[in-house]
Design a protein around this motif. Structure first.
Motif, PDB file in Angstrom:
ATOM      1  N   TYR A  33      45.410  50.393  40.161  1.00 33.58           N
ATOM      2  CA  TYR A  33      44.665  49.993  39.108  1.00 33.58           C
ATOM      3  C   TYR A  33      44.468  48.464  40.100  1.00 33.58           C
ATOM      4  N   PHE A  34      45.423  48.263  40.163  1.00 32.73           N
ATOM      5  CA  PHE A  34      45.673  46.394  40.948  1.00 32.73           C
ATOM      6  C   PHE A  34      44.354  46.638  41.951  1.00 32.73           C
ATOM      7  N   GLN A  35      44.910  47.765  42.942  1.00 32.17           N
ATOM      8  CA  GLN A  35      44.002  47.937  44.297  1.00 32.17           C
ATOM      9  C   GLN A  35      42.377  47.931  43.460  1.00 32.17           C
ATOM     10  N   ASN A  36      41.820  49.412  42.862  1.00 33.00           N
ATOM     11  CA  ASN A  36      40.966  48.872  42.487  1.00 33.00           C
ATOM     12  C   ASN A  36      40.213  47.686  42.441  1.00 33.00           C
ATOM     13  N   ILE A  37      41.196  46.547  40.900  1.00 35.87           N
ATOM     14  CA  ILE A  37      40.199  45.443  41.088  1.00 35.87           C
ATOM     15  C   ILE A  37      39.763  44.414  41.871  1.00 35.87           C
ATOM     16  N   VAL A  38      40.543  44.984  42.943  1.00 37.21           N
ATOM     17  CA  VAL A  38      40.598  43.460  43.924  1.00 37.21           C
ATOM     18  C   VAL A  38      39.511  43.915  44.593  1.00 37.21           C
ATOM     19  N   PHE A  39      39.501  45.420  44.922  1.00 36.03           N
ATOM     20  CA  PHE A  39      38.130  46.245  45.973  1.00 36.03           C
ATOM     21  C   PHE A  39      36.652  45.546  44.760  1.00 36.03           C
ATOM     22  N   VAL A  40      37.182  46.002  43.712  1.00 34.48           N
ATOM     23  CA  VAL A  40      35.656  45.851  43.264  1.00 34.48           C
ATOM     24  C   VAL A  40      35.213  44.983  43.100  1.00 34.48           C
ATOM     25  N   SER A  41      36.162  43.728  43.026  1.00 33.33           N
ATOM     26  CA  SER A  41      35.917  42.007  42.770  1.00 33.33           C
ATOM     27  C   SER A  41      35.287  41.798  44.291  1.00 33.33           C
ATOM     28  N   ASN A  42      35.879  41.910  45.385  1.00 33.73           N
ATOM     29  CA  ASN A  42      35.535  41.770  46.999  1.00 33.73           C
ATOM     30  C   ASN A  42      34.235  42.451  47.506  1.00 33.73           C
ATOM     31  N   PHE A  43      34.257  43.688  46.684  1.00 33.34           N
ATOM     32  CA  PHE A  43      33.323  44.483  46.995  1.00 33.34           C
ATOM     33  C   PHE A  43      31.644  43.378  46.350  1.00 33.34           C
ATOM     34  N   THR A  44      31.874  44.137  45.215  1.00 33.92           N
ATOM     35  CA  THR A  44      30.511  42.788  44.452  1.00 33.92           C
ATOM     36  C   THR A  44      29.926  41.835  44.869  1.00 33.92           C
ATOM     37  N   ARG A  45      31.191  40.997  45.089  1.00 37.70           N
ATOM     38  CA  ARG A  45      30.657  40.285  45.983  1.00 37.70           C
ATOM     39  C   ARG A  45      29.825  39.691  47.292  1.00 37.70           C
ATOM     40  N   ILE A  46      30.549  40.755  47.923  1.00 38.94           N
ATOM     41  CA  ILE A  46      29.803  40.684  49.487  1.00 38.94           C
ATOM     42  C   ILE A  46      28.015  41.637  49.199  1.00 38.94           C
ATOM     43  N   LEU A  47      28.345  42.463  47.993  1.00 38.98           N
ATOM     44  CA  LEU A  47      27.324  42.777  47.563  1.00 38.98           C
ATOM     45  C   LEU A  47      25.916  41.946  47.669  1.00 38.98           C
ATOM     46  N   GLU A  48      26.667  41.235  46.296  1.00 40.63           N
ATOM     47  CA  GLU A  48      25.962  40.017  45.927  1.00 40.63           C
ATOM     48  C   GLU A  48      25.655  38.782  47.213  1.00 40.63           C
ATOM     49  N   VAL A  49      25.913  38.552  47.873  1.00 40.24           N
ATOM     50  CA  VAL A  49      25.941  38.043  49.718  1.00 40.24           C
ATOM     51  C   VAL A  49      23.899  38.376  49.660  1.00 40.24           C
ATOM     52  N   LEU A  50      25.022  40.069  50.659  1.00 42.25           N
ATOM     53  CA  LEU A  50      24.042  40.818  51.588  1.00 42.25           C
ATOM     54  C   LEU A  50      22.777  41.535  50.829  1.00 42.25           C
ATOM     55  N   LEU A  51      22.383  41.528  49.026  1.00 46.87           N
ATOM     56  CA  LEU A  51      21.538  41.891  48.359  1.00 46.87           C
ATOM     57  C   LEU A  51      20.387  40.482  49.018  1.00 46.87           C
ATOM     58  N   SER A  52      21.244  39.880  48.515  1.00 48.60           N
ATOM     59  CA  SER A  52      20.340  38.260  47.958  1.00 48.60           C
ATOM     60  C   SER A  52      19.634  37.815  49.500  1.00 48.60           C
ATOM     61  N   SER A  53      20.416  38.287  50.713  1.00 46.05           N
ATOM     62  CA  SER A  53      19.347  38.370  52.101  1.00 46.05           C
ATOM     63  C   SER A  53      18.328  38.893  52.156  1.00 46.05           C
ATOM     64  N   GLY A  54      18.789  40.045  51.758  1.00 45.66           N
ATOM     65  CA  GLY A  54      17.293  40.686  52.142  1.00 45.66           C
ATOM     66  C   GLY A  54      17.938  42.802  52.446  1.00 45.66           C
ATOM     67  N   ILE A  55      19.021  42.750  52.507  1.00 47.36           N
ATOM     68  CA  ILE A  55      19.416  43.539  53.411  1.00 47.36           C
ATOM     69  C   ILE A  55      19.522  45.201  51.925  1.00 47.36           C
ATOM     70  N   THR A  56      19.300  45.982  52.490  1.00 47.35           N
ATOM     71  CA  THR A  56      19.523  47.066  51.195  1.00 47.35           C
ATOM     72  C   THR A  56      20.611  47.704  50.719  1.00 47.35           C
ATOM     73  N   ILE A  57      20.958  48.571  49.672  1.00 50.72           N
ATOM     74  CA  ILE A  57      21.901  48.644  49.156  1.00 50.72           C
ATOM     75  C   ILE A  57      22.291  49.899  50.245  1.00 50.72           C
ATOM     76  N   ILE A  58      22.117  50.614  50.714  1.00 54.98           N
ATOM     77  CA  ILE A  58      22.705  51.485  51.521  1.00 54.98           C
ATOM     78  C   ILE A  58      23.261  51.123  52.943  1.00 54.98           C
ATOM     79  N   GLU A  59      22.321  50.025  53.604  1.00 53.81           N
ATOM     80  CA  GLU A  59      22.827  49.153  54.814  1.00 53.81           C
ATOM     81  C   GLU A  59      24.146  48.247  54.186  1.00 53.81           C
ATOM     82  N   ALA A  60      23.870  47.801  53.325  1.00 53.12           N
ATOM     83  CA  ALA A  60      25.582  46.976  52.925  1.00 53.12           C
ATOM     84  C   ALA A  60      26.890  47.871  52.426  1.00 53.12           C
TER      85      ALA A  60
END
Length: 387
Positions: free
Chosen positions: A247-274
């Motif tokens: 449960y703890f590791q999943n929260i850590v992963f979701v927090s980091n994963f979605t934050r990185i997706l936010e940065v990558l998608l805002s630059s025009g990179i597709t979701i699959i590439e991200a």
């Protein structure tokens, strides 16, 4: 972290060479010496002389670097200015050399030897891809600050229990060496049976140095085993079977994963590439497989929300937010909200854990202390009863 090495080797003309060298890892050391035409024969790591950078210096580095980036400085100039920091000069010199070789920012920081988490390196990579280096550096600075504040809170809580524990051990050893032996002689003369707890204390005192060095040996053996990536991964896989740890590791992963997706998608990179980028840099097989499931579902034409639902990591609220964000075409903002929400949840859980830790440690030490004094005084009470 910079390790301290002692090496022996030969030059091309057969001359014997030896020396000491600081480097982030053995591979980098071999490359550097090979460039100087020194071929290593043997290398010894000197762990007691290894040097770990201070977190305060890393925070200052990213704080200064982000301001220089904001003002439009080139990284060549930034590293030149930052190299004035004597505490980090070795690291920054490695960065300068890496930049001169044409490496990207991600490789420069990852191979610098600085104590950066994998998620922090990924932020640099996503910032580099998106062109928003300032935000990446700002996020890393804040993340390190939060981590250090958490460490300080834990240390503050643990100081009192540790002092009590040291005092208890000192009292046990002192009483066991100077007081108990006389009482034992008297008890043996009366043919009185020693209480079990007293026997355990006597055995502990008699074998104190053996127990101490045995624990020290076990510590170093465990530390050397944990350096092996495969062993660490196996331990992680076993721990993931524990619900609370997962449960703890999943929260850590979701927090980091979605934050990185936010940065990558805002630059025009597709979701699959991200997702590909995140998967390549994820160190645990457990999460790599989860990301592969997402990628496979997306390629089949599934929605992002449905693909994320398949991996059983995101909470129902997070999934609903992502699905609504996908429908509204506001995924970047949604990922930002999910990242912040999970970061706050993680902070709450850790603060709760710290609050629980203090009374639990005091209770445990109280039980140990009570047991010790009970073991010391039980024979005395028995003797008094027999008089």
């Amino acid at each position: 972290m910079l390790n301290y090495y002692f090496y022996t080797g030969y030059t091309q003309d057969g001359s014997f060479k030896f020396g000491f060298k600081r480097d982030s890892d053995l591979k980098n050391l071999k490359i550097e010496l090979r460039e100087k035409n020194i071929f290593i024969k043997k290398v010894y790591t000197l762990p007691f002389f290894s040097k770990k950078e201070k977190s305060e210096d890393i925070i200052i580095l990213f704080s200064q670097a982000k301001m220089f980036v904001k003002n439009g400085y080139s990284f060549e100039k930034i590293f030149e200015i930052l190299s004035e920091n004597k505490n980090l000069k070795i690291y920054i010199d490695k960065m300068k050399n890496s930049l001169e070789k044409g490496d990207g920012l991600y490789e420069i920081f990852k191979n610098s030897g600085l104590d950066l988490k994998n998620s922090e390196c990924m932020l640099i990579k996503s910032g580099e891809k998106s062109g928003n280096i300032y935000k990446a550096f700002d996020d890393i600075e804040n993340e390190i600050k939060n981590r250090e504040n958490l460490k300080k809170d834990i240390i503050k809580i643990m100081i009192y229990p540790l002092i009590v524990l040291i005092m208890v051990i000192f009292l046990v050893v002192f009483m066991g060496v100077y007081i108990l032996p006389d009482f034992i002689k008297i008890i043996k003369e009366t043919s009185q049976e020693l209480p079990f707890i007293t026997k355990m204390i006597i055995k502990f005192v008699d074998n104190f140095y053996f127990i101490f060095f045995l624990l020290l040996l076990i510590f170093f053996i465990c530390k050397s085993f944990l350096k092996n990536i495969k062993i660490r991964e196996k331990i992680f896989q076993k721990l993931m079977l524990i619900k609370s740890f997962r449960y703890f590791q999943n929260i850590v992963f979701v927090s980091n994963f979605t934050r990185i997706l936010e940065v990558l998608l805002s630059s025009g990179i597709t979701i699959i590439e991200a997702i590909n980028l995140v998967r390549d840099e994820t160190k645990h097989i457990y999460f790599k497989k989860k990301l592969e499931i997402i990628e496979e579902n997306l390629k089949r034409g599934k929605t992002i929300g449905d693909s994320f639902e398949k991996i059983n990591i995101f909470s129902k609220i997070d999934l609903e937010l992502i699905k609504s964000g996908e429908e509204a075409g506001e995924l970047v903002e949604t990922f930002s909200i999910v990242a912040f929400k999970n970061k706050e949840k993680l902070k709450e859980k850790m603060e709760l854990g710290i609050k629980i830790l203090e009374p639990v440690t005091i209770i445990i030490i109280g039980i140990i202390t009570g047991g010790v004094f009970l073991g010391m005084y039980l024979p005395i009470f028995q003797m008094m009863d027999n008089i």
